[in-house]
Scaffold this motif. Structure first.
Motif, mmCIF file in Angstrom:
data_model
loop_
_atom_site.group_PDB
_atom_site.id
_atom_site.type_symbol
_atom_site.label_atom_id
_atom_site.label_comp_id
_atom_site.label_asym_id
_atom_site.label_seq_id
_atom_site.Cartn_x
_atom_site.Cartn_y
_atom_site.Cartn_z
ATOM 1 N N ALA A 154 0.648 -1.140 -0.068
ATOM 2 C CA ALA A 154 0.181 -0.220 -0.077
ATOM 3 C C ALA A 154 0.972 1.323 0.031
ATOM 4 O O ALA A 154 0.711 2.228 -0.714
ATOM 5 N N THR A 155 2.049 1.209 0.751
ATOM 6 C CA THR A 155 2.850 2.184 0.839
ATOM 7 C C THR A 155 3.347 2.379 -0.654
ATOM 8 O O THR A 155 3.422 3.764 -1.143
ATOM 9 N N ALA A 156 3.836 1.395 -1.503
ATOM 10 C CA ALA A 156 4.406 1.685 -2.619
ATOM 11 C C ALA A 156 3.177 2.153 -3.767
ATOM 12 O O ALA A 156 3.476 2.912 -4.444
ATOM 13 N N SER A 157 2.162 1.643 -3.691
ATOM 14 C CA SER A 157 1.305 2.067 -4.447
ATOM 15 C C SER A 157 0.467 3.196 -4.435
ATOM 16 O O SER A 157 -0.186 3.834 -5.493
ATOM 17 N N SER A 158 -0.017 3.464 -3.233
ATOM 18 C CA SER A 158 -0.875 4.867 -3.109
ATOM 19 C C SER A 158 -0.395 5.811 -1.950
ATOM 20 O O SER A 158 -0.853 7.034 -2.211
ATOM 21 N N ASN A 159 0.197 5.372 -1.105
ATOM 22 C CA ASN A 159 0.493 6.361 0.069
ATOM 23 C C ASN A 159 1.424 7.470 -0.446
ATOM 24 O O ASN A 159 1.609 8.375 0.199
ATOM 25 N N GLY A 160 2.411 6.860 -1.284
ATOM 26 C CA GLY A 160 3.568 7.803 -1.430
ATOM 27 C C GLY A 160 4.475 8.321 -0.622
ATOM 28 O O GLY A 160 5.170 9.150 -0.564
ATOM 29 N N ASP A 161 4.769 7.365 0.472
ATOM 30 C CA ASP A 161 5.443 7.657 1.503
ATOM 31 C C ASP A 161 6.699 7.076 1.381
ATOM 32 O O ASP A 161 7.158 5.887 1.661
ATOM 33 N N LEU A 162 7.779 7.813 0.785
ATOM 34 C CA LEU A 162 9.102 7.435 0.302
ATOM 35 C C LEU A 162 9.979 6.877 1.466
ATOM 36 O O LEU A 162 10.792 5.978 1.344
#
Length: 247
Positions: A154-162
């Motif tokens: 989910a972080t990689a696909s939508s959250n954009g939290d690098l």
């Protein structure tokens, strides 16, 4: 323009975009098609293309780099020093950036946010609330909380939290180097192949950087006129000064 360096191509594109945007404004066009709409379309496609490559490029490059260091047993202490140097220089980059941003405050003119001049959507109240909620020990705690992702997909696909993505990539690369070669080798080869492909895609997209920058700048100038030139110039000079100081 093959013989002209990319940075000069981008500079020329910025100048041409400022002229084109100021001449066309938001209304001029051919029939129902406005030049401003064309500028926005070009800029949007370019930004989306850049966002498209961020996750696979960052993840594969970090995994390959960390795995390569960890698998080179003869490096020994040099490997640890390399990782330590990476962490220290990364921290210094963040500190230098924060120092210059707080000293120059490139997003403000006369104490007010310049979002309106740049046709940005966030209002002054939103910016002020964000600034007031930043800083202090609480922010440091939140930083560490953000570092560990609940769901890396989910972080990689939508959250954009690098930050969370980078942390997981560091862990992943480190522990690839700790498993047996029969498992480590195919993983390393896979992510190295991904990295090589992403570098090719990045190079391809960057060929169109002057066109993308033209669309972005022309769109802003068409909406705001040359009011956007000063804050953008201050921002650019701040970035250059910080990069020079870090170097």
């Amino acid at each position: 323009m093959k013989n002209i360096a990319l940075h000069w191509q981008i500079l020329i594109a910025i100048v041409l975009a400022a002229i084109a945007g100021s001449l066309s404004g938001t209304e001029a066009g051919i029939g129902a098609l406005t030049f401003h709409g064309v500028y926005e379309f070009i800029g949007t496609i370019f930004i989306k293309a850049l966002k498209m490559i961020i996750v696979p490029l960052i993840f594969s490059s970090i995994v390959v780099g960390i795995t390569g260091i960890g698998r080179a047993e003869d490096l020994g202490r040099l490997g640890a020093k390399t990782i330590g140097l990476y962490l220290v220089t990364g921290l210094l980059a963040v500190l230098v950036g924060l120092a210059f941003v707080n000293l120059v405050r490139p997003g403000f003119e006369n104490g007010a946010p310049v979002g309106g001049q740049l046709a940005l959507q966030a209002g002054a109240q939103d910016v002020q609330q964000k600034l007031e909620s930043s800083g202090g020990f609480g922010e440091l705690v939140k930083l560490f909380e953000r570092m560990v992702p609940e769901n890396v997909v989910a972080t990689a696909s939508s959250n954009g939290d690098l930050l969370a993505l980078i942390f997981f990539a560091l862990l992943f690369g480190f522990f690839i180097a700790k498993v047996d070669d029969e498992y480590a080798e195919p993983l390393f080869n896979f992510w190295n192949a991904v990295f090589q492909v992403m570098m090719k895609i990045t190079g391809f997209i960057m060929r169109f950087a002057p066109i993308g920058v033209f669309g972005l700048v022309a769109s802003v100038v068409a909406e705001t006129g040359f009011d956007a030139v000063r804050p953008l110039g201050v921002f650019a000079l701040t970035v250059v000064a910080a990069l020079l100081a870090h170097a």
